[in-house]
Design a protein around this motif. Structure first.
Motif, PDB file in Angstrom:
ATOM      1  N   PRO A   1       0.818  -1.211   0.000  1.00  0.00           N
ATOM      2  CA  PRO A   1       0.000   0.000   0.000  1.00  0.00           C
ATOM      3  C   PRO A   1       0.852   1.261   0.000  1.00  0.00           C
ATOM      4  O   PRO A   1       2.090   1.215   0.098  1.00  0.00           O
ATOM      5  N   LEU A   2       0.174   2.387  -0.081  1.00  0.00           N
ATOM      6  CA  LEU A   2       0.748   3.685   0.245  1.00  0.00           C
ATOM      7  C   LEU A   2       0.326   4.047   1.668  1.00  0.00           C
ATOM      8  O   LEU A   2      -0.685   3.548   2.178  1.00  0.00           O
ATOM      9  N   VAL A   3       1.081   4.905   2.310  1.00  0.00           N
ATOM     10  CA  VAL A   3       0.746   5.337   3.661  1.00  0.00           C
ATOM     11  C   VAL A   3      -0.553   6.132   3.639  1.00  0.00           C
ATOM     12  O   VAL A   3      -0.766   7.000   2.792  1.00  0.00           O
TER      13      VAL A   3
ATOM     14  N   ASN B   1       2.422  -0.579   9.368  1.00  0.00           N
ATOM     15  CA  ASN B   1       1.947  -1.959   9.267  1.00  0.00           C
ATOM     16  C   ASN B   1       1.365  -2.179   7.878  1.00  0.00           C
ATOM     17  O   ASN B   1       0.153  -2.087   7.663  1.00  0.00           O
ATOM     18  N   VAL B   2       2.240  -2.488   6.924  1.00  0.00           N
ATOM     19  CA  VAL B   2       1.816  -2.552   5.529  1.00  0.00           C
ATOM     20  C   VAL B   2       0.919  -3.756   5.248  1.00  0.00           C
ATOM     21  O   VAL B   2       0.211  -3.773   4.242  1.00  0.00           O
TER      22      VAL B   2
ATOM     23  N   ASP C   1      -4.254   7.143   9.228  1.00  0.00           N
ATOM     24  CA  ASP C   1      -3.891   6.066  10.147  1.00  0.00           C
ATOM     25  C   ASP C   1      -2.947   6.578  11.238  1.00  0.00           C
ATOM     26  O   ASP C   1      -2.259   7.594  11.066  1.00  0.00           O
ATOM     27  N   THR C   2      -2.892   5.846  12.324  1.00  0.00           N
ATOM     28  CA  THR C   2      -1.939   6.162  13.387  1.00  0.00           C
ATOM     29  C   THR C   2      -0.525   5.824  12.905  1.00  0.00           C
ATOM     30  O   THR C   2      -0.358   5.058  11.946  1.00  0.00           O
ATOM     31  N   PRO C   3       0.524   6.348  13.549  1.00  0.00           N
ATOM     32  CA  PRO C   3       1.889   5.985  13.137  1.00  0.00           C
ATOM     33  C   PRO C   3       2.133   4.483  13.133  1.00  0.00           C
ATOM     34  O   PRO C   3       2.793   3.968  12.215  1.00  0.00           O
TER      35      PRO C   3
END
Length: 319
Positions: free
Chosen positions: A266-268, A279-280, A272-274
């Motif tokens: 995925p892309l970030v 967690n890809v 989402d949280t850090p």
């Protein structure tokens, strides 16, 4: 009427040394075989809502395989393809749910893959292929009608021990970064061979219309790697020396399944949280397009008499 294809069943595949796994799909291998994980593939790594043949397609005579392993014909100046290529695709249903309690969908990935297997057992095969010095062959071609999205990272060939690491891997696309860097990355359109610690061993431009032929030599005792490469009908040549791979676990802990297919990271996701962003496997941004690669020439050999370079040639192992 005589057909050059009628001799396929009478000819052995051209190779130098004992083949300990042959994943070159014969012409009598069917979609039903694929759906049922009949040797030489375990086909369970896919979306849970569709059969394997929704994602993986046996191409028959629609596309010639890599020409490296073709057989000479009884007719002059002709060769006989000895396998059918396999197109492996992903779409937005390609969410793998591995075993576990409870089963947890890998929502961060889109993935479809085939795993080498013999006698219905992929784990037992590892004890044969992952000892001494062995060579893992694979040829890869682009699917011009279902191109990849090069802003993402794709892992397309690897050996995976139980700890989830990769003894080596072949990548395409923009390597995952957190936070996300400029996309696509400068080397996004390059095939990249990396070692267990993700050091780059070799890279080459990925031209969609060509067969890209790889062979990765693994010394399981000394924990080293070496890479051979060519395109189309050119014989394989060494493109690295013997490279250390000593971050790989020793012994059985470093053995693993041979995977080939399409695993899209995925892309970030900024929302989402850090911890989730890193967690890809379970988080991140994916798009729902259909993408594919085409595979051929998959087999594993010993180096007793050298390395199969294609076109009936035998070359020395990398030393």
């Amino acid at each position: 009427m005589f057909s050059v294809f009628s001799v396929i069943g009478l000819l052995g595949l051209v190779s130098a040394t004992p083949i300990i796994y042959d994943g070159r799909a014969p012409f009598n291998y069917t979609g039903e075989d694929l759906n049922n994980s009949i040797d030489p593939y375990l086909s369970v790594v896919k979306g849970s809502t569709e059969n394997a043949t929704h994602y993986s397609t046996l191409l028959g005579l629609l596309l010639p395989p890599t020409p490296l392993w073709n057989q000479p014909s009884v007719l002059p100046f002709l060769t006989v393809p000895t396998e059918q290529p396999i197109a492996i695709s992903i779409d937005n249903t390609s969410i793998f749910i591995p075993g576990g309690t409870p089963p947890t969908p890998q929502n961060g990935f889109r993935r479809t893959g085939l795993i080498a297997q013999a006698n219905g057992n992929h784990t037992a095969l590892n004890a044969i292929t992952d000892v001494g010095t062995t060579v893992f062959h694979v040829s890869i071609r682009g699917d011009e009608l279902r191109p990849l999205n090069y802003t993402h990272e794709y892992q397309i060939v690897w050996i995976e021990p139980n700890d989830g690491s990769h003894v080596f891997e072949i990548q395409l696309g923009s390597p995952f970064t957190d936070p996300t860097g400029p996309l696509p990355a400068p080397d996004a359109h390059y095939l990249k061979v990396r070692d267990h610690a993700l050091n780059l061993l070799f890279e080459t431009p990925f031209t969609l219309e060509d067969w890209h032929n790889f062979a990765v030599q693994i010394d399981w005792t000394d924990r080293t790697l070496g890479v051979f490469y060519s395109t189309n009908d050119a014989s394989l040549e060494a493109v690295t020396g013997v490279e250390p791979n000593d971050s790989t676990p020793e012994g059985a802990a470093g053995q693993g399944d041979y995977h080939f297919g399409v695993l899209k990271l995925p892309l970030v996701n900024p929302a989402d949280t850090p911890a989730e962003q890193a967690n890809v496997v379970y988080y991140g941004i994916q798009e729902g397009t259909t993408e594919a690669l085409i595979y051929s020439g998959v087999f594993i050999e010993m180096i007793t008499e050298g390395v199969s370079a294609g076109n009936g040639k035998i070359i020395n192992a990398i030393s």
